[in-house]
Design a protein around this motif. Structure first.
Motif: not given
Length: 305
Positions: A110-113, A118-119, A123-124
């Motif tokens: 969840p840290h590469l997007g 917040l958005r 998304k991530n």
């Protein structure tokens, strides 16, 4: 399954079970929820959760213990019934995740997007939770990440029969409901609660480890990734939510490293060992554990995970 079939399957198992949950709520409000439904749901949840946590994860992926071939196959089939993917595919993705956790190439970090605020965070998190499985470019070469399983005939067969096994995981609780109640209604609600509702809940408990446990929670150990321990998720995930513990000691049979850290999957492995049904169970040396908690290490004294 090829990539397209995988995406269609994930879409199907993501859409149908929520509808089943809504139907189950209607049945509950209509007082059609029976004790037999609760029993069938609990039985199937335990079987499939142990299949993923003890079978797919700790046995096949990390080799945290060894066991007899019948138990190995039973755990693998139970994992396949959860609907999270064929064992060879699942293990390939997870071993790849550990090689590059929260770095470029991690299939579900969840840290590469892209995006901020917040958005961007939502998304991530969506990507880490479920979206990564819908990526048309997703691939983790089994011959690169799990050649040991590719060479195993039984694992190839279970992977090839993945979809019928998932279907059996829906029909089996219906049969249990029929045997318990002796009625067609019992069979239908058994398949609903023990099959589809269970499929929804077991899978999202596992998906939450990929998303929540890499974003929220406590970091006991200074690992090179963003893994975290999430106490409230530990029991429903059967111990997988002690995720920072796991990334610090990937091969450990227990993810709950203290007595108060509930870890049903680790408990099952220790039970199998006590019954002489498991061997070579990997444990963390207490001295090494104490040093890692203090942010220290003993180079050369202990084997590397």
């Amino acid at each position: 399954m090829n990539g397209r079939q995988q995406r269609l399957f994930i879409l199907g198992t993501s859409l149908v079970p929520p509808l089943a949950v809504l139907a189950a709520m209607v049945f509950l409000w209509g007082r059609l929820l029976r004790w037999s439904d609760v029993l069938v749901f609990a039985i199937m949840y335990v079987i499939c959760a142990f299949g993923v946590t003890t079978g797919y994860h700790r046995l096949l992926t990390h080799g945290s213990f060894k066991t007899s071939q019948p138990i190995r196959l039973a755990l693998t089939v139970a994992g396949a019934m959860s609907g999270q993917g064929p064992p060879i595919t699942w293990v390939a993705h997870h071993r790849r995740h550990h090689r590059v956790a929260d770095k470029e190439g991690d299939p579900h970090s969840p840290h590469l997007g892209d995006g901020a605020g917040l958005r961007g965070a939502l998304k991530n998190l969506w990507h880490a939770h479920l979206g990564w499985q819908l990526d048309p470019e997703l691939t983790s070469d089994p011959m690169r990440y799990c050649p040991d399983l590719v060479r195993e005939r039984a694992m190839r067969r279970i992977s090839a029969w993945f979809l019928p096994i998932v279907l059996a995981g829906v029909l089996l609780p219906g049969l249990l409901g029929l045997l318990i109640t002796g009625t067609a209604t019992g069979a239908l609600t058994g398949a609903l609660w023990g099959g589809l509702v269970r499929l929804f809940l077991v899978n999202h408990m596992a998906y939450a480890v990929n998303s929540i446990c890499h974003y929220f929670g406590r970091r006991r150990f200074a690992t090179i990734d963003e893994s975290r321990n999430v106490i409230w998720l530990a029991l429903p995930s059967f111990g997988e939510a002690w995720h920072n513990n796991h990334h610090a000691f990937p091969k450990s049979a227990r993810h709950g490293l203290h007595w108060w850290e509930l870890d049903p999957a680790g408990g099952l492995i220790l039970l199998l060992e006590r019954l002489h049904l498991a061997r070579d169970v990997v444990r963390v040396d207490p001295r090494r554990l104490a040093l890692r908690e203090r942010g220290l290490s003993l180079v050369g004294e202990f084997p590397v995970d």
